[in-house]
Write a protein that holds these residues in place. Structure first.
Motif, short mmCIF file in Angstrom:
data_model
loop_
_atom_site.label_atom_id
_atom_site.label_comp_id
_atom_site.label_asym_id
_atom_site.label_seq_id
_atom_site.Cartn_x
_atom_site.Cartn_y
_atom_site.Cartn_z
N THR A 178 -24.58 -114.81 -18.63
CA THR A 178 -23.53 -113.99 -18.03
C THR A 178 -23.94 -113.52 -16.64
O THR A 178 -23.14 -113.54 -15.70
CB THR A 178 -23.23 -112.76 -18.93
OG1 THR A 178 -22.79 -113.22 -20.21
CG2 THR A 178 -22.16 -111.88 -18.31
N GLY A 179 -25.21 -113.12 -16.50
CA GLY A 179 -25.70 -112.70 -15.20
C GLY A 179 -25.70 -113.82 -14.18
O GLY A 179 -25.39 -113.61 -13.00
N GLU A 211 -32.53 -110.96 -31.07
CA GLU A 211 -32.90 -110.47 -29.74
C GLU A 211 -32.89 -111.59 -28.71
O GLU A 211 -32.40 -111.42 -27.58
CB GLU A 211 -34.30 -109.85 -29.79
CG GLU A 211 -34.39 -108.54 -30.56
CD GLU A 211 -35.81 -108.03 -30.67
OE1 GLU A 211 -35.99 -106.93 -31.22
OE2 GLU A 211 -36.74 -108.74 -30.20
N THR A 256 -29.32 -112.78 -27.88
CA THR A 256 -28.69 -111.80 -27.01
C THR A 256 -29.23 -111.91 -25.59
O THR A 256 -28.48 -111.84 -24.60
CB THR A 256 -28.91 -110.38 -27.55
OG1 THR A 256 -28.32 -110.27 -28.85
CG2 THR A 256 -28.30 -109.34 -26.63
N HIS A 257 -30.55 -112.09 -25.47
CA HIS A 257 -31.18 -112.22 -24.15
C HIS A 257 -30.59 -113.39 -23.38
O HIS A 257 -30.24 -113.26 -22.19
CB HIS A 257 -32.69 -112.42 -24.31
CG HIS A 257 -33.36 -112.95 -23.08
ND1 HIS A 257 -33.68 -112.16 -22.01
CD2 HIS A 257 -33.75 -114.22 -22.75
CE1 HIS A 257 -34.24 -112.90 -21.06
NE2 HIS A 257 -34.31 -114.15 -21.49
N HIS A 258 -30.48 -114.54 -24.01
CA HIS A 258 -30.00 -115.72 -23.29
C HIS A 258 -28.52 -115.62 -22.97
O HIS A 258 -28.08 -116.08 -21.90
CB HIS A 258 -30.32 -116.99 -24.08
CG HIS A 258 -31.74 -117.42 -23.95
ND1 HIS A 258 -32.25 -117.98 -22.80
CD2 HIS A 258 -32.79 -117.35 -24.81
CE1 HIS A 258 -33.54 -118.24 -22.96
NE2 HIS A 258 -33.88 -117.87 -24.17
N GLU A 259 -27.73 -115.01 -23.83
CA GLU A 259 -26.31 -114.83 -23.52
C GLU A 259 -26.16 -113.88 -22.34
O GLU A 259 -25.34 -114.10 -21.44
CB GLU A 259 -25.56 -114.29 -24.74
CG GLU A 259 -24.07 -114.16 -24.51
CD GLU A 259 -23.41 -115.47 -24.05
OE1 GLU A 259 -22.52 -115.41 -23.17
OE2 GLU A 259 -23.78 -116.54 -24.57
N SER A 260 -26.99 -112.83 -22.31
CA SER A 260 -26.95 -111.90 -21.18
C SER A 260 -27.37 -112.59 -19.89
O SER A 260 -26.78 -112.37 -18.83
CB SER A 260 -27.88 -110.71 -21.48
OG SER A 260 -27.95 -109.85 -20.37
N ARG A 261 -28.39 -113.45 -19.99
CA ARG A 261 -28.85 -114.16 -18.79
C ARG A 261 -27.78 -115.11 -18.28
O ARG A 261 -27.53 -115.20 -17.08
CB ARG A 261 -30.15 -114.90 -19.09
CG ARG A 261 -30.57 -115.89 -18.00
CD ARG A 261 -32.05 -116.14 -18.00
NE ARG A 261 -32.72 -115.13 -17.20
CZ ARG A 261 -33.97 -115.29 -16.73
NH1 ARG A 261 -34.67 -116.37 -17.01
NH2 ARG A 261 -34.54 -114.34 -16.00
#
Length: 354
Positions: A287-288, A277, A280-285
């Motif tokens: 990307t954002g 989790e 995934t959170h840090h990769e999403s951040r």
């Protein structure tokens, strides 16, 4: 009164309050050994916290004078704050990873005014507005909370068992939240026979519902700029705290402990799922942030646009400083990965996606 939880197998936890903090409390663990109880972390240096700690130890059938040793997961004051008082009361040793001991040493040696000047310069380099920096420039020299932490007298050596008679507690180096953060793997059968490999005291590295802060490793003697400096390495190599944290997460996930005993919130199983989790959170951040960096932004401007647990205009002064540090750690990761770069000639420096 202290909230005491028996985790069985000679492990209990005490909920020690953190004054004026939404986290509420630090879970201080009491581990029985053949030489007496050992604490994992101690809590914030505050009269109420001290009373809670001592009352909790009494409820456990012991006292602060009986403490044999103190193992610190990392140097932050809600973990290390009461270590000195425990040592004074009991003669206990204090153990910490050398990288965080170095932070403690320079924190003690740098005068308060040096910290104010350092933070003002750091925020200016990050593009903070003058109205935010002005209180730091005007602050009178004074003692600040957490600027006189106890110096440890033992090093925690990664990969080695700590000297706890009758227990098998192995240090796992997990930098990211701080340069010397450690998790502690209790290599003993889980008392409830849960599947997995022992139990993990995870400090702030792995928490059940919170993503720990990943900022830059602060050093008031570093004058080379926020993203072009190395706070912990004399070689001049730029540090990458977020990269350190992500690598450490994967290492902890491979341990597959039966249960995680964190320093905040509550124990939980399935460390590997929580690691996934967070990755995934840090990769999403990241990307954002790349989407935000379609236009050149300073670290301060990036922090203003990032998603936090409340709108930017409702984030308190001190928390904004932490937010900017977190933005810088993510920027540093993007630069190291070749996904963002500094805009040549910008002052304060801005960054843009590549």
């Amino acid at each position: 009164m202290a909230q005491v939880t028996d985790h069985r197998g000679g492990v209990r936890s005490l909920s020690v309050p953190i004054p004026d903090n939404p986290l509420g409390h630090t879970l201080v663990y009491v581990v029985d050994t053949d030489r007496g109880p050992v604490l994992i972390d101690t809590g914030w240096d505050d009269p109420e916290s001290w009373d809670t700690l001592t009352d909790g130890l009494t409820a456990c059938g012991t006292s602060v004078t009986e403490i044999h040793g103190v193992v610190i997961t990392h140097h932050h004051p809600d973990h290390h704050g009461l270590s000195g008082r425990v040592r004074e009361a009991s003669g206990a040793w204090i153990a910490m990873h050398a990288a965080d001991t170095a932070v403690v040493r320079r924190t003690r040696e740098a005068p308060a005014e040096r910290w104010f000047a350092y933070m003002a310069a750091k925020l200016a380099a990050a593009g903070a507005p003058e109205e935010h920096i002005a209180p730091l420039r005007a602050a009178p020299p004074r003692a600040l909370p957490g600027l006189s932490p106890a110096l440890p007298d033992r090093d925690i050596v990664p990969g080695e068992l700590l000297a706890l008679p009758g227990r098998r507690l192995r240090a796992i180096w997990t930098p990211g939240h701080t340069p010397g953060h450690v998790c502690l793997h209790l290599e003993e059968t889980h008392p409830a026979r849960l599947p997995g490999h022992g139990r993990l005291f995870s400090g702030d590295h792995l928490l059940p519902g919170i993503t720990p802060h990943i900022g830059l490793y602060e050093d008031p003697d570093d004058n080379r700029g926020a993203l072009c400096s190395s706070e912990t390495e004399s070689s001049g190599e730029v540090t990458d705290p977020l990269g350190d944290y992500l690598d450490s997460l994967e290492r902890v996930g491979r341990l597959a402990p039966a249960e995680v005993l964190p320093a905040h919130q509550h124990p939980f199983p399935d460390a590997a799922a929580r690691v996934r989790e967070l990755l995934t959170h840090h990769e999403s951040r990241l990307t954002g942030l790349l989407a935000l960096l379609a236009e050149p932004l300073t670290p301060w401007q990036l922090a203003e646009r990032m998603e936090w647990n409340r709108p930017w205009d409702r984030i308190p002064y001190g928390s904004r400083n932490i937010a900017v540090s977190e933005a810088e750690s993510h920027l540093r990761r993007l630069v190291k990965l070749g996904r963002a770069e500094a805009v040549t000639g910008s002052d304060p420096v801005t960054y843009v996606a590549v």
